[in-house]
Design a protein around this motif. Sequence first.
Motif, mmCIF file in Angstrom:
data_model
loop_
_atom_site.group_PDB
_atom_site.id
_atom_site.type_symbol
_atom_site.label_atom_id
_atom_site.label_comp_id
_atom_site.label_asym_id
_atom_site.label_seq_id
_atom_site.Cartn_x
_atom_site.Cartn_y
_atom_site.Cartn_z
ATOM 1 N N GLY A 100 0.607 -1.049 0.089
ATOM 2 C CA GLY A 100 0.001 0.076 0.038
ATOM 3 C C GLY A 100 0.924 1.275 0.003
ATOM 4 O O GLY A 100 0.305 2.300 0.035
ATOM 5 N N LEU A 101 2.154 1.243 0.364
ATOM 6 C CA LEU A 101 2.886 2.372 0.250
ATOM 7 C C LEU A 101 3.468 2.635 -0.984
ATOM 8 O O LEU A 101 4.126 1.781 -1.644
ATOM 9 C CB LEU A 101 3.805 2.179 1.391
ATOM 10 N N ASP A 102 3.561 3.857 -1.465
ATOM 11 C CA ASP A 102 3.872 4.227 -2.783
ATOM 12 C C ASP A 102 5.365 4.091 -3.105
ATOM 13 O O ASP A 102 5.860 4.003 -4.307
ATOM 14 C CB ASP A 102 3.643 5.830 -3.088
ATOM 15 N N TYR A 103 5.966 4.001 -2.017
ATOM 16 C CA TYR A 103 7.546 3.793 -2.369
ATOM 17 C C TYR A 103 8.216 2.601 -2.655
ATOM 18 O O TYR A 103 9.400 2.654 -3.183
ATOM 19 C CB TYR A 103 8.338 4.743 -1.320
ATOM 20 N N TYR A 104 7.591 1.739 -2.977
ATOM 21 C CA TYR A 104 8.077 0.555 -3.113
ATOM 22 C C TYR A 104 8.305 0.222 -4.584
ATOM 23 O O TYR A 104 7.645 0.622 -5.553
ATOM 24 C CB TYR A 104 7.121 -0.757 -2.825
ATOM 25 N N THR A 105 9.695 -0.597 -5.035
ATOM 26 C CA THR A 105 9.856 -0.940 -5.971
ATOM 27 C C THR A 105 10.488 -2.281 -6.111
ATOM 28 O O THR A 105 11.124 -2.460 -4.973
ATOM 29 C CB THR A 105 10.949 0.099 -6.569
ATOM 30 N N HIS A 106 10.633 -3.031 -7.171
ATOM 31 C CA HIS A 106 11.257 -4.469 -7.160
ATOM 32 C C HIS A 106 10.439 -5.199 -6.126
ATOM 33 O O HIS A 106 9.422 -5.293 -6.038
ATOM 34 C CB HIS A 106 12.694 -4.243 -6.898
ATOM 35 N N THR A 107 11.393 -5.802 -5.380
ATOM 36 C CA THR A 107 10.822 -6.655 -4.426
ATOM 37 C C THR A 107 9.884 -6.344 -3.185
ATOM 38 O O THR A 107 10.216 -5.364 -2.571
ATOM 39 C CB THR A 107 11.954 -7.134 -3.561
ATOM 40 N N THR A 108 8.868 -6.943 -2.904
ATOM 41 C CA THR A 108 7.899 -6.714 -1.889
ATOM 42 C C THR A 108 7.670 -8.083 -1.288
ATOM 43 O O THR A 108 7.621 -9.013 -1.857
ATOM 44 C CB THR A 108 6.914 -6.049 -2.582
ATOM 45 N N PHE A 109 7.586 -8.001 -0.038
ATOM 46 C CA PHE A 109 7.118 -9.186 0.581
ATOM 47 C C PHE A 109 6.319 -9.186 2.078
ATOM 48 O O PHE A 109 6.097 -7.965 2.657
ATOM 49 C CB PHE A 109 8.527 -10.168 0.813
ATOM 50 N N GLU A 110 5.751 -10.171 2.465
ATOM 51 C CA GLU A 110 4.765 -10.259 3.375
ATOM 52 C C GLU A 110 5.034 -11.498 4.114
ATOM 53 O O GLU A 110 5.056 -12.675 3.361
ATOM 54 C CB GLU A 110 3.484 -10.028 3.058
ATOM 55 N N ILE A 111 4.926 -11.532 5.497
ATOM 56 C CA ILE A 111 4.797 -12.878 5.858
ATOM 57 C C ILE A 111 3.602 -12.875 6.858
ATOM 58 O O ILE A 111 3.463 -11.899 7.856
ATOM 59 C CB ILE A 111 6.095 -13.136 7.170
ATOM 60 N N VAL A 112 2.587 -13.768 6.754
ATOM 61 C CA VAL A 112 1.530 -13.980 7.228
ATOM 62 C C VAL A 112 1.270 -15.132 8.059
ATOM 63 O O VAL A 112 1.826 -15.909 7.847
ATOM 64 C CB VAL A 112 0.174 -13.724 6.333
ATOM 65 N N SER A 113 0.605 -14.915 9.008
ATOM 66 C CA SER A 113 0.348 -15.934 10.411
ATOM 67 C C SER A 113 -1.330 -16.444 10.158
ATOM 68 O O SER A 113 -2.041 -15.630 10.178
ATOM 69 C CB SER A 113 0.625 -15.609 11.422
ATOM 70 N N GLU A 114 -1.520 -17.741 10.204
ATOM 71 C CA GLU A 114 -2.850 -18.201 10.417
ATOM 72 C C GLU A 114 -3.416 -18.065 11.884
ATOM 73 O O GLU A 114 -4.346 -18.167 12.292
ATOM 74 C CB GLU A 114 -3.013 -19.437 10.163
ATOM 75 N N SER A 115 -2.439 -17.621 12.697
ATOM 76 C CA SER A 115 -2.642 -17.639 14.203
ATOM 77 C C SER A 115 -3.409 -16.438 14.690
ATOM 78 O O SER A 115 -3.327 -16.326 15.943
ATOM 79 C CB SER A 115 -1.257 -18.246 15.118
ATOM 80 N N VAL A 116 -3.189 -15.445 13.829
ATOM 81 C CA VAL A 116 -3.877 -14.205 14.298
ATOM 82 C C VAL A 116 -5.395 -13.934 13.694
ATOM 83 O O VAL A 116 -5.706 -14.719 12.951
ATOM 84 C CB VAL A 116 -2.863 -12.883 14.163
#
Length: 419
Positions: free
Chosen positions: A257-273
């Motif tokens: 959602g932030l405008d400044y990203y280029t190339h790699t983006t990543f996220e780590i999500v958990s099923e536990s929350v």
Amino acid sequence: MIKAIKGAKDLFYDEVVRWQALEKLVREIFENFNYSEIRTPVFEETRLFARSIGEETDIVSKEMYTFTDKSGLSITLRPEMTASVVRAFIEHSLGKQFNLNKFYYIAPMFRQERPQAGRLRQFHQFGAEALGSSSPSLDAEMIILAYEILKQLGLKKLSVKINSLGSPAEREEYRKVLREYLKPHYDKLSETSKVRFEKNVLRIFDSKDERDIEIMKDAPRLLDSLGEESSAFFEEVKELLSKAGVEFETDTALVRGLDYYTHTTFEIVSESVGAQSALCGGGRYDLLAEQLGGTPTPGVGFAAGMERILLACANEEIEVGKKEKVKLYIVRIEKELKNKAFELALFFRRHGIKTELDYLSRSVKAQMREANRIEAEHVLILGGEEFLKNEAVLKNMSDGSQKNVSLANLEAVLKEISG
RNA sequence: GUGGGUAUAGCUCAGUUGGUUAGAGCGUCUGGUUGUGGCCCAGAAGGUCAAGGGUUCAAGUCCCUUUACUCACCCCA
């Protein structure tokens, strides 16, 4: 009754122990990767965030704690850390001191959103920012760092999602392609997606509206239209992750959602929350330094939500941290000995022994109960005939054994307690 | 900003179709002989039943309003 501000929490006792343990682990791992801590002010000029995060983002347009100070300056409590780190980097010309600057932080952030599970108004993030290198190994390092911390905590139900947004030029080109694709479907898009169509088409991928998802299913992917260089870059990141044993999946819809990203983006999500399942997220931002008025400097970073991580740990029944037990509790029998007890406690405390004593003029029985309650390892009982012989009773609380010790030789008592 | 849920002791919660002095467990405190914890036993403190209004002979219980908390949307870490 005056209460804490909505979405801001008090932490004490066991909860603080968990936080301290998490902070300790985070520091250790960042230090191993040779990141150095950076501390910046909790507030900044409002325009810093407007310029870096993006005027149109929800964060800037409706979630910031902004106020005017007495000089008329518009000030904002930081909603994230990247902008501040890059500002400090530019302000102190850190790029001229070292080619590569690797920073980490553990700090509170502020966003005025409706609180829910895993989302507070004052929340805490740890994260890292590396400025000065456009090597994909740093992109990989960020993901590995975040993954490592979560793994070492013992979290299980994790998934790592990565994507590439390509170079700014590729992204711009792709925007046109996407708009072209969406035009025939425009009328069927949700209201928010219609707005995004104009302001930030890529974000339509984030929509949870079923019709939007249906439309986006067949949309061309940015990943497929990347040039050779960007593709190679992304491939290398993936290869490094695989070699590091990080299981990941490519998510072509992962548009941050932030405008400044280029190339790699990543996220780590958990099923536990709960619904706020992203434990951490980040990516590369090669244009940000320049955008904030500095010399062009590539950067990568990530931030992790500490409340969410601890919530995930709690839900996976992972114990984080253990409170250090009191080693010695000093019980005094006669009330007149209270100052003697105080003095002895100070002696042991000065020798690194976690020591406690009675401050409430309570009975011996009550003092013993208290020592038991706080799980003191030893109790030193002061008074009676032993005290007349300059001795005291040292009791081991786990097995109940006790022996007389001389108050003339406290070093021996120290040994007894530590051993 | 929009929805749903909840609100009774420090904590977790009971409280029957509205009916007398509002309960339990945990926690806290005191005691169970002189100077000794845990287990057990006895006792105590602690509640304007979120607030305000309404219905009723009678409201913790029904209705309305407000507030707080909470979950979800949204957004993000």
